[in-house]
Design an enzyme around this catalytic site. Structure first.
Site, PDB file in Angstrom:
ATOM      1  N   LYS A 191       0.884  -1.181   0.000  1.00  0.00           N
ATOM      2  CA  LYS A 191       0.000   0.000   0.000  1.00  0.00           C
ATOM      3  C   LYS A 191       0.916   1.224   0.000  1.00  0.00           C
ATOM      4  O   LYS A 191       1.424   1.626   1.046  1.00  0.00           O
ATOM      5  CB  LYS A 191      -0.876  -0.034   1.261  1.00  0.00           C
ATOM      6  CG  LYS A 191      -2.190   0.682   1.174  1.00  0.00           C
ATOM      7  CD  LYS A 191      -2.155   2.154   0.904  1.00  0.00           C
ATOM      8  CE  LYS A 191      -1.747   3.062   2.022  1.00  0.00           C
ATOM      9  NZ  LYS A 191      -1.508   4.454   1.534  1.00  0.00           N
ATOM     10  N   GLU A 267       9.485   1.363  10.686  1.00  0.00           N
ATOM     11  CA  GLU A 267      10.504   2.385  10.386  1.00  0.00           C
ATOM     12  C   GLU A 267       9.793   3.724  10.517  1.00  0.00           C
ATOM     13  O   GLU A 267       9.020   4.102   9.638  1.00  0.00           O
ATOM     14  CB  GLU A 267      11.042   2.189   8.962  1.00  0.00           C
ATOM     15  CG  GLU A 267      11.792   0.896   8.742  1.00  0.00           C
ATOM     16  CD  GLU A 267      13.161   0.887   9.420  1.00  0.00           C
ATOM     17  OE1 GLU A 267      13.644   1.934   9.880  1.00  0.00           O
ATOM     18  OE2 GLU A 267      13.754  -0.213   9.495  1.00  0.00           O
ATOM     19  N   CYS A 301      13.622  10.949   6.739  1.00  0.00           N
ATOM     20  CA  CYS A 301      13.546  10.589   8.159  1.00  0.00           C
ATOM     21  C   CYS A 301      14.905  10.737   8.835  1.00  0.00           C
ATOM     22  O   CYS A 301      14.994  10.964  10.032  1.00  0.00           O
ATOM     23  CB  CYS A 301      13.041   9.161   8.297  1.00  0.00           C
ATOM     24  SG  CYS A 301      14.010   8.012   7.317  1.00  0.00           S
ATOM     25  N   GLU A 398       9.770  16.714  13.823  1.00  0.00           N
ATOM     26  CA  GLU A 398      10.431  16.630  12.514  1.00  0.00           C
ATOM     27  C   GLU A 398      10.055  17.852  11.694  1.00  0.00           C
ATOM     28  O   GLU A 398       8.869  18.126  11.528  1.00  0.00           O
ATOM     29  CB  GLU A 398       9.906  15.415  11.746  1.00  0.00           C
ATOM     30  CG  GLU A 398      10.578  14.119  12.075  1.00  0.00           C
ATOM     31  CD  GLU A 398      10.038  12.998  11.184  1.00  0.00           C
ATOM     32  OE1 GLU A 398       8.828  12.740  11.208  1.00  0.00           O
ATOM     33  OE2 GLU A 398      10.841  12.373  10.481  1.00  0.00           O
TER      34      GLU A 398
HETATM   35  P1  NAP Z   1       2.381   8.720   7.220  1.00  0.00           P
HETATM   36  O1  NAP Z   1       1.383   9.813   7.190  1.00  0.00           O
HETATM   37  O2  NAP Z   1       2.559   7.988   8.493  1.00  0.00           O
HETATM   38  O3  NAP Z   1       1.986   7.736   6.034  1.00  0.00           O
HETATM   39  C1  NAP Z   1       2.773   6.626   5.705  1.00  0.00           C
HETATM   40  C2  NAP Z   1       1.918   5.589   5.029  1.00  0.00           C
HETATM   41  O4  NAP Z   1       0.936   5.142   5.947  1.00  0.00           O
HETATM   42  C3  NAP Z   1       1.154   6.100   3.811  1.00  0.00           C
HETATM   43  O5  NAP Z   1       1.076   5.071   2.861  1.00  0.00           O
HETATM   44  C4  NAP Z   1      -0.221   6.403   4.390  1.00  0.00           C
HETATM   45  O6  NAP Z   1      -1.261   6.342   3.449  1.00  0.00           O
HETATM   46  C5  NAP Z   1      -0.361   5.258   5.379  1.00  0.00           C
HETATM   47  N1  NAP Z   1      -1.327   5.483   6.429  1.00  0.00           N
HETATM   48  C6  NAP Z   1      -1.747   6.645   6.965  1.00  0.00           C
HETATM   49  N2  NAP Z   1      -2.655   6.411   7.941  1.00  0.00           N
HETATM   50  C7  NAP Z   1      -2.809   5.075   8.011  1.00  0.00           C
HETATM   51  C8  NAP Z   1      -3.604   4.195   8.812  1.00  0.00           C
HETATM   52  N3  NAP Z   1      -4.423   4.651   9.753  1.00  0.00           N
HETATM   53  N4  NAP Z   1      -3.507   2.874   8.598  1.00  0.00           N
HETATM   54  C9  NAP Z   1      -2.673   2.373   7.662  1.00  0.00           C
HETATM   55  N5  NAP Z   1      -1.894   3.149   6.884  1.00  0.00           N
HETATM   56  C10 NAP Z   1      -1.956   4.478   7.059  1.00  0.00           C
HETATM   57  O7  NAP Z   1       3.834   9.246   6.820  1.00  0.00           O
HETATM   58  P2  NAP Z   1       4.258  10.114   5.577  1.00  0.00           P
HETATM   59  O8  NAP Z   1       3.846  11.520   5.810  1.00  0.00           O
HETATM   60  O9  NAP Z   1       3.829   9.443   4.320  1.00  0.00           O
HETATM   61  O10 NAP Z   1       5.845   9.981   5.638  1.00  0.00           O
HETATM   62  C11 NAP Z   1       6.636  10.789   6.403  1.00  0.00           C
HETATM   63  C12 NAP Z   1       7.004  10.083   7.700  1.00  0.00           C
HETATM   64  O11 NAP Z   1       7.648   8.853   7.406  1.00  0.00           O
HETATM   65  C13 NAP Z   1       8.006  10.878   8.511  1.00  0.00           C
HETATM   66  O12 NAP Z   1       7.663  10.809   9.871  1.00  0.00           O
HETATM   67  C14 NAP Z   1       9.320  10.154   8.250  1.00  0.00           C
HETATM   68  O13 NAP Z   1      10.276  10.334   9.245  1.00  0.00           O
HETATM   69  C15 NAP Z   1       8.857   8.748   8.147  1.00  0.00           C
HETATM   70  N6  NAP Z   1       9.835   7.938   7.421  1.00  0.00           N
HETATM   71  C16 NAP Z   1      10.573   7.030   8.120  1.00  0.00           C
HETATM   72  C17 NAP Z   1      11.539   6.272   7.474  1.00  0.00           C
HETATM   73  C18 NAP Z   1      12.368   5.284   8.220  1.00  0.00           C
HETATM   74  O14 NAP Z   1      12.992   4.460   7.560  1.00  0.00           O
HETATM   75  N7  NAP Z   1      12.415   5.297   9.536  1.00  0.00           N
HETATM   76  C19 NAP Z   1      11.737   6.442   6.097  1.00  0.00           C
HETATM   77  C20 NAP Z   1      10.975   7.365   5.419  1.00  0.00           C
HETATM   78  C21 NAP Z   1      10.013   8.112   6.093  1.00  0.00           C
HETATM   79  P3  NAP Z   1      -1.830   7.685   2.775  1.00  0.00           P
HETATM   80  O15 NAP Z   1      -0.722   8.256   2.000  1.00  0.00           O
HETATM   81  O16 NAP Z   1      -2.933   7.185   1.947  1.00  0.00           O
HETATM   82  O17 NAP Z   1      -2.269   8.581   3.907  1.00  0.00           O
END
Ligand code: NAP
Length: 495
Positions: A191, A267, A301, A398
């Site tokens: 997804k 992650e 991240c 962040e």
């Molecule tokens: P996000 O809002 O948490 O979304 C990540 C993924 O989760 C998207 O595919 C999103 O879908 C989905 N999602 C959202 N709500 C959900 C729910 N209730 N149930 C299941 N899936 C759900 O994060 P983001 O804004 O895309 O990414 C930025 C974040 O990712 C930052 O905090 C960054 O630090 C972190 N990150 C961490 C790493 C690591 O390796 N540690 C690497 C890259 C990024 P939708 O897009 O459809 O909302």
């Protein structure tokens, strides 16, 4: 006017985006969504809609889980050598198509082409690395301490995996999960993030061409990820959730997975400290800061989120960083000359703006940038803030944008205490010419990954992951990444 009618073909930079928005990819075929709805995809450099993808309904998720379950046994029984060769072919095809993939990433994510090219190379490498790992999965054999029998430990694929990825690395976050999962013998449902689905679908077509059998990789996009994920995790054939995204969503998913005791790899977010000691090589520290802060325009991240600089080098570092940041070329990611592309959404720009306003209201000095420009697209200028208060919101959250906040420190122990003053623990950066001090500080900073005198940590051959609220488990590395997709089975013998 519906979403499809709003798409202007001149905005797609020569790419035929309909190729990457053919449908949900389930069981090796492209399907319309049973919801009948679509999700619009926007170019962040213009704010214009460039494509639309299907918005999956629960029935589509059910079909994807059914396909992954049906394919599971065949894939698990496929010889490791064959799996390895298919993964290697995925690598070759990604390398062959790297320019097209980079352009696609730039278009839907906004990142500068140079960053997108770097991402494609990094993403492809997970296939090469795991092609090599797939044939090296071994077990254990030993004699029980009592001497009564032997202990055999076999490693088996964990089962059907649900993979959820963010928008900031649309290719690499997917391949970092798919490649080890497939190497281990698992089948998956991916997804991807709603903002950047086209890359995930482009890669799905490529896997098929590489020989990945139908049902082994399924990809679906949805505007209702919560209910769909809950439904998938409740299916008894689903045994793994691998998530990359924000800590907030990660916490909610851990609670959801707990209902069915699903194995989780997480992650999550970061708040990386970047520590520069007086004895650091100034130019190397500035080079490192530009990479650690500005790769992906700060939308990483691992991005340096708090730059702690010792008093003796503080002014020279601040001036050097200001000069470099102020001279970056800001523009559409797809423009080859761009060094800093737009943010992913207008909401992201508003968040950065709020954090900068909060910091300046607490006394931070703006050395460059600091104000949102007018015009189309979701841009925020490269910004350096000096003398930021430890109370500022950006010290705890962040930033996820091109803003470098500088904090002054005096002693090594102060630097360590301040670096650790966060709920996160993903990456940290240390600059010093004193290697013993570098290693000492590295051992005391609470983070899963430390970069010593360099601005980049990510490497498919090294274990990527965080401690504290930055996550659970590791991706990549020797055995680490693949182990997340395997279960140990212990067999006690009678001899
Ligand atoms: P996000 O809002 O948490 O979304 C990540 C993924 O989760 C998207 O595919 C999103 O879908 C989905 N999602 C959202 N709500 C959900 C729910 N209730 N149930 C299941 N899936 C759900 O994060 P983001 O804004 O895309 O990414 C930025 C974040 O990712 C930052 O905090 C960054 O630090 C972190 N990150 C961490 C790493 C690591 O390796 N540690 C690497 C890259 C990024 P939708 O897009 O459809 O909302």
């Amino acid at each position: 006017m519906n979403v499809r009618q709003q798409i202007d073909p001149s905005t797609t930079h020569g790419l035929d985006l309909s190729e990457f928005s053919r449908g949900l990819y389930i069981n090796g075929a492209w399907h319309a969504s049973r919801s009948g709805r679509v999700i619009a995809v926007t170019d962040p450099s213009t704010g214009k809609i460039i494509a639309s993808v299907p918005d999956a309904a629960l029935e589509d998720a059910a079909a994807a889980v059914a396909a992954a379950s049906a394919a599971a046994e065949g894939w698990r029984e496929t010889a490791p050598r064959k799996r390895s060769e298919i993964l290697r072919r995925c690598f070759d095809l990604m390398v062959e198509r790297s320019e097209m993939l980079a352009k696609l990433i730039s278009l839907e994510n906004g990142k500068a082409l140079r960053d997108a090219r770097g991402e494609v190379a990094y993403a492809a490498e997970f296939f090469r690395w795991n092609a090599e790992e797939a044939v090296r999965i071994s077990g254990e054999f030993g004699r029980a301490p009592a001497g009564t029998n032997r202990i055999i430990v076999d490693y088996e694929p964990i089962g059907v995996c649900v993979l959820i990825t963010p928008w900031n690395f649309p290719a690499a976050m997917a391949t970092r999960k798919i490649a080890p999962a497939l190497a281990a013998g698992c089948t998956v449902i991916l997804k991807p993030a709603s903002e950047t689905p086209l890359t995930a679908y482009a890669l799905a077509a490529l896997y098929e061409e590489a020989g990945v059998p139908p049902g082994v990789v399924n990809v679906l996009t949805t505007s209702t990820p919560g209910p769909l994920t809950a439904w998938m995790l409740a299916d008894p054939t689903v045994r793994k959730l691998s998530f990359t995204g924000s800590t907030g969503v990660g916490r909610a998913l851990l609670a959801e997975a707990a209902k069915n005791v699903i194995s989780c790899s997480m992650e999550l977010g970061g708040n990386a400290p970047f520590v520069v000691f007086d004895d650091a090589d100034l130019q190397a520290a500035l080079d490192g800061a530009m990479v650690a802060k500005m790769r992906n325009a700060g939308e990483a991240c691992t991005a340096a989120n708090r730059l702690y600089v010792q008093s003796g080098i503080y002014d020279a570092f601040a001036e050097g960083l200001r000069e470099r940041m102020a001279n970056l070329k800001v523009g559409a990611g797809t423009d080859d000359a761009t060094e800093c592309g737009p943010m992913i959404t207008r909401k992201a720009v508003q968040k950065i703006d709020r954090l900068v306003e909060d910091a300046t209201s607490r006394g931070a000095r703006v050395l460059c940038g600091g104000t949102v420009g007018k015009g189309e697209g979701f841009f925020y200028p490269p910004t350096v803030l000096a003398d930021v208060s430890p109370e500022a919101e950006m010290a705890h959250e962040e930033i996820f944008g091109p803003v470098a906040p500088l904090y002054r420190f005096e002693t090594e122990s102060e630097a360590i205490a301040r670096a650790n003053d966060t709920e996160y623990g993903l990456a940290a950066y240390i600059f010093t010419r004193d290697v013993a001090r570098g290693l000492r500080v590295a051992s005391r900073i609470e983070a899963g990954m430390i970069a010593l005198n360099r601005g980049l940590v990510s490497d498919p051959a090294a274990p990527f992951g965080g401690v504290k609220q930055s996550g659970l488990g590791r991706e990549g590395g020797q055995h680490h990444g693949i182990a997340e997709f395997m279960e140990a089975k212990y067999i006690a013998t009678s001899f």
